[in-house]
Scaffold this active site. Sequence first.
Site, PDB file in Angstrom:
ATOM      1  N   ASN A  34     -21.185 -13.802  28.684  1.00  0.00           N
ATOM      2  CA  ASN A  34     -21.998 -14.845  28.064  1.00  0.00           C
ATOM      3  C   ASN A  34     -22.367 -15.858  29.143  1.00  0.00           C
ATOM      4  O   ASN A  34     -21.682 -15.976  30.148  1.00  0.00           O
ATOM      5  CB  ASN A  34     -21.175 -15.586  27.016  1.00  0.00           C
ATOM      6  CG  ASN A  34     -21.089 -14.838  25.710  1.00  0.00           C
ATOM      7  OD1 ASN A  34     -20.823 -13.655  25.685  1.00  0.00           O
ATOM      8  ND2 ASN A  34     -21.337 -15.542  24.632  1.00  0.00           N
ATOM      9  N   ARG A  35     -23.393 -16.633  28.878  1.00  0.00           N
ATOM     10  CA  ARG A  35     -23.730 -17.750  29.745  1.00  0.00           C
ATOM     11  C   ARG A  35     -22.791 -18.899  29.435  1.00  0.00           C
ATOM     12  O   ARG A  35     -22.727 -19.362  28.303  1.00  0.00           O
ATOM     13  CB  ARG A  35     -25.131 -18.246  29.407  1.00  0.00           C
ATOM     14  CG  ARG A  35     -26.184 -17.674  30.253  1.00  0.00           C
ATOM     15  CD  ARG A  35     -27.498 -18.379  29.962  1.00  0.00           C
ATOM     16  NE  ARG A  35     -28.569 -17.405  29.925  1.00  0.00           N
ATOM     17  CZ  ARG A  35     -29.030 -16.784  31.004  1.00  0.00           C
ATOM     18  NH1 ARG A  35     -28.543 -17.057  32.205  1.00  0.00           N
ATOM     19  NH2 ARG A  35     -29.979 -15.889  30.897  1.00  0.00           N
TER      20      ARG A  35
END
Length: 222
Positions: A34-35
């Site tokens: 994920n960011r």
Amino acid sequence: IEAFFADGPLKGRHAIVTSGPTHEPIDPVRYLANRSSGKQGHAIAAALAALGARVTLVSGPVNVPDPAGVNVVRVDTAREMRDAVQAALPADIAVCAAAVADWRVEEAGQKIKKDGSGQPPALRLTENPDILAEISAPGPQRPKLVIGFAAETEKLAEHAAAKRARKGCDWLVANDVGGTGIMGGDENEILLLTESGTEAWDKMDKTALAQKLAARIGEFFA
Ligand code: CTP
Ligand code: CA
């Protein structure tokens, strides 16, 4: 070692904070993630420590420095993060700020090679453990105050309320990540959902937000 911890409203309390992304291997050279910069979670860990809490920060791979006065446990995957959180219990407070990958690749084996057919490989995914839901579940080890985060791109208040109920956490910090500048940026604008309703906080620096949240946690334990 006690003398090292600041005197404050959270003195004697143990807080577990998760931060950063998790990396889920696809093969030895690739991963799903994920960011997440870890800025918000790390700032919360630092702010809780500044109020006297003993803090265990369970962090995925990030480039931000370890906060001073915090016990940092580094992990890569969601399953490692879950195990580290469980191992850190008992705690009075849990703040799940990590952007945990919802899925991992079922079987990550040798490096996937292009086979020359032009057909991309299919990845079989399986769901990761939900760390926030697990720690929120009733039981002898459940922290007194469990705080979750929700990153949403639409219908913020509605999705956040549903998420708080579904996860079983006490408070939920909801932010709209649909615009630009929040993910990886230095500012954040949130809704705080508690047992007594929803508050919209002004846009502020992630450090200021962490301090304000820590102060609220201090009041909760006062
Ligand atoms: N979370 C967690 N473990 C997971 C997934 C999420 O602990 N496997 C935590 C996050 O740290 C955050 C909260 O759950 O505090 C909400 O994460 P989010 O991704 O917004 O919610 P999900 O339940 O995964 O729902 P979705 O991604 O489908 O919106
Ligand atoms: Ca998710």
